[in-house]
Write a protein that holds these residues in place. Sequence first.
Motif, PDB file in Angstrom:
ATOM      1  N   ALA A   1       0.792  -1.223  -0.189  1.00  0.00           N
ATOM      2  CA  ALA A   1       0.365  -0.096   0.096  1.00  0.00           C
ATOM      3  C   ALA A   1       0.824   1.606   0.000  1.00  0.00           C
ATOM      4  O   ALA A   1       1.010   2.185  -0.576  1.00  0.00           O
ATOM      5  CB  ALA A   1      -0.894   0.338   1.520  1.00  0.00           C
ATOM      6  N   ILE A   2       1.934   1.687   0.601  1.00  0.00           N
ATOM      7  CA  ILE A   2       2.702   2.778   1.195  1.00  0.00           C
ATOM      8  C   ILE A   2       3.798   3.046  -0.371  1.00  0.00           C
ATOM      9  O   ILE A   2       3.445   3.875  -0.715  1.00  0.00           O
ATOM     10  CB  ILE A   2       3.252   2.070   1.710  1.00  0.00           C
TER      11      ILE A   2
ATOM     12  N   PHE B   1      11.777   7.408  -2.254  1.00  0.00           N
ATOM     13  CA  PHE B   1      11.062   6.368  -1.627  1.00  0.00           C
ATOM     14  C   PHE B   1      11.597   5.434  -1.764  1.00  0.00           C
ATOM     15  O   PHE B   1      11.111   4.377  -2.518  1.00  0.00           O
ATOM     16  CB  PHE B   1       9.816   6.639  -1.460  1.00  0.00           C
ATOM     17  N   ALA B   2      11.548   4.290  -0.512  1.00  0.00           N
ATOM     18  CA  ALA B   2      12.036   2.615  -0.157  1.00  0.00           C
ATOM     19  C   ALA B   2      11.210   2.764   0.759  1.00  0.00           C
ATOM     20  O   ALA B   2      11.254   2.956   2.096  1.00  0.00           O
ATOM     21  CB  ALA B   2      13.181   2.875  -0.494  1.00  0.00           C
ATOM     22  N   GLY B   3      10.547   1.036   0.673  1.00  0.00           N
ATOM     23  CA  GLY B   3       9.644   0.538   1.947  1.00  0.00           C
ATOM     24  C   GLY B   3      11.121   0.127   3.208  1.00  0.00           C
ATOM     25  O   GLY B   3      11.414  -0.777   2.594  1.00  0.00           O
ATOM     26  N   GLY B   4      10.898   0.012   4.089  1.00  0.00           N
ATOM     27  CA  GLY B   4      11.726  -0.807   5.415  1.00  0.00           C
ATOM     28  C   GLY B   4      10.210  -1.535   6.214  1.00  0.00           C
ATOM     29  O   GLY B   4       9.507  -0.772   6.430  1.00  0.00           O
TER      30      GLY B   4
ATOM     31  N   THR C   1      10.318   0.987  -4.713  1.00  0.00           N
ATOM     32  CA  THR C   1       9.733   1.088  -5.776  1.00  0.00           C
ATOM     33  C   THR C   1       9.740   0.495  -7.306  1.00  0.00           C
ATOM     34  O   THR C   1      10.918   1.004  -7.683  1.00  0.00           O
ATOM     35  CB  THR C   1       9.363   3.038  -5.789  1.00  0.00           C
ATOM     36  N   ARG C   2       9.092   1.276  -8.011  1.00  0.00           N
ATOM     37  CA  ARG C   2       9.145   2.116  -9.608  1.00  0.00           C
ATOM     38  C   ARG C   2       9.848   2.498  -9.846  1.00  0.00           C
ATOM     39  O   ARG C   2      10.521   2.888  -9.387  1.00  0.00           O
ATOM     40  CB  ARG C   2       8.243   1.118 -11.001  1.00  0.00           C
ATOM     41  N   ASP C   3      11.913   2.161 -10.817  1.00  0.00           N
ATOM     42  CA  ASP C   3      12.419   3.074 -10.850  1.00  0.00           C
ATOM     43  C   ASP C   3      13.259   3.497  -9.654  1.00  0.00           C
ATOM     44  O   ASP C   3      13.600   4.308  -9.465  1.00  0.00           O
ATOM     45  CB  ASP C   3      12.407   3.662 -11.818  1.00  0.00           C
ATOM     46  N   GLY C   4      12.927   2.693  -8.541  1.00  0.00           N
ATOM     47  CA  GLY C   4      13.844   4.051  -7.099  1.00  0.00           C
ATOM     48  C   GLY C   4      14.664   3.077  -6.590  1.00  0.00           C
ATOM     49  O   GLY C   4      14.928   2.574  -5.180  1.00  0.00           O
ATOM     50  N   GLY C   5      15.580   2.623  -7.151  1.00  0.00           N
ATOM     51  CA  GLY C   5      17.244   1.343  -6.462  1.00  0.00           C
ATOM     52  C   GLY C   5      17.779   2.602  -6.052  1.00  0.00           C
ATOM     53  O   GLY C   5      18.425   2.016  -4.788  1.00  0.00           O
TER      54      GLY C   5
ATOM     55  N   ALA D   1       5.368  -6.603  -2.806  1.00  0.00           N
ATOM     56  CA  ALA D   1       3.775  -8.266  -3.667  1.00  0.00           C
ATOM     57  C   ALA D   1       4.719  -8.659  -2.815  1.00  0.00           C
ATOM     58  O   ALA D   1       4.109  -9.912  -1.816  1.00  0.00           O
ATOM     59  CB  ALA D   1       3.913  -7.736  -4.395  1.00  0.00           C
ATOM     60  N   GLN D   2       6.118  -9.631  -3.106  1.00  0.00           N
ATOM     61  CA  GLN D   2       6.978 -10.231  -2.193  1.00  0.00           C
ATOM     62  C   GLN D   2       6.897 -10.863  -1.074  1.00  0.00           C
ATOM     63  O   GLN D   2       5.985 -11.944  -0.334  1.00  0.00           O
ATOM     64  CB  GLN D   2       8.308 -11.006  -2.897  1.00  0.00           C
ATOM     65  N   HIS D   3       7.287  -9.479   0.136  1.00  0.00           N
ATOM     66  CA  HIS D   3       7.448  -9.418   1.362  1.00  0.00           C
ATOM     67  C   HIS D   3       6.217  -9.895   1.965  1.00  0.00           C
ATOM     68  O   HIS D   3       5.865 -10.039   3.107  1.00  0.00           O
ATOM     69  CB  HIS D   3       7.572  -7.460   1.119  1.00  0.00           C
ATOM     70  N   ASP D   4       5.036  -8.923   1.025  1.00  0.00           N
ATOM     71  CA  ASP D   4       3.851  -9.119   2.068  1.00  0.00           C
ATOM     72  C   ASP D   4       3.198 -10.379   1.624  1.00  0.00           C
ATOM     73  O   ASP D   4       2.302 -10.846   2.856  1.00  0.00           O
ATOM     74  CB  ASP D   4       2.850  -8.244   1.548  1.00  0.00           C
ATOM     75  N   ARG D   5       3.368 -11.100   1.168  1.00  0.00           N
ATOM     76  CA  ARG D   5       3.973 -12.720   0.609  1.00  0.00           C
ATOM     77  C   ARG D   5       4.178 -13.341   1.749  1.00  0.00           C
ATOM     78  O   ARG D   5       2.802 -14.317   2.359  1.00  0.00           O
ATOM     79  CB  ARG D   5       3.593 -13.286  -0.627  1.00  0.00           C
TER      80      ARG D   5
END
Length: 251
Positions: A72-73, A86-89, A118-122, A146-150
């Motif tokens: 979501a974020i 942005f990159a989630g943690g 994110t996309r293109d957020g390397g 998505a892999q994280h949430d799974r």
Amino acid sequence: MLGWCPDPAERAAAVQQGAIDDAPARAADVARAAELLVLAAPPAANVELLERLEHDVPAGAVVTDVGSVKRAIVARAEGLGLAARFAGGHPLAGTHARGFRAARLGLFTDAVVYVTPTRDGGAAAREVAHFWSETLGAHPVVIDAAQHDRQLAVTSHLPQAVASLLASFLARAAPPGASFGPGARDTTRVAASDPALWAEIFLMNRDELLPALRSLETPLGELERALELGDAPALTAWLGGAAAWRRRLDP
């Protein structure tokens, strides 16, 4: 280092104990001064803070969060045009306790921290990973949201649900005055976690958690059949597989 919390007492405690240098009364004041802004509220609140503070974050600053649900974020950051910054943690650290009183030195040392680009957020993901490894001594692992949430549905959210299920059952079924040994206490420890937080996590990741919950029907059925038949070899094998896996978790 600046910090903000909606609870003034929490802000004051963090400053008094030297965890942060100052705690302005407004979150926007922290965001405007940030080079790295870490959103450390529950997952839905982190999304709301991201929306609220997007115009306050300096152009060169990077934003991350520490929530345990990532899709979501990450999607909202992309929708707001913050993908490059942005990159989630998600650090795998802490206990069921909450608030500043639960803080401790070395909390993140040697902890695994998932970083979700994110996309293109390397570039932002690399900066966030560097922060976790070099500043806090953690071990960052870059992973798709998505892999994280799974994965977390199985390794974190499902165990929380099972612990809470067992605690709920024991609250109703245990005889009055019954004592509980360390097995029951250890197994249900995380059931003492913040209910509002976990309700939010479960709902935000429900499409992954529901299949994980339903998958418990098979091993539960195996246990029931072994008991119904008095099948000692099958019961020993069932328990042995679980014991072998659990022992491998300990160093």
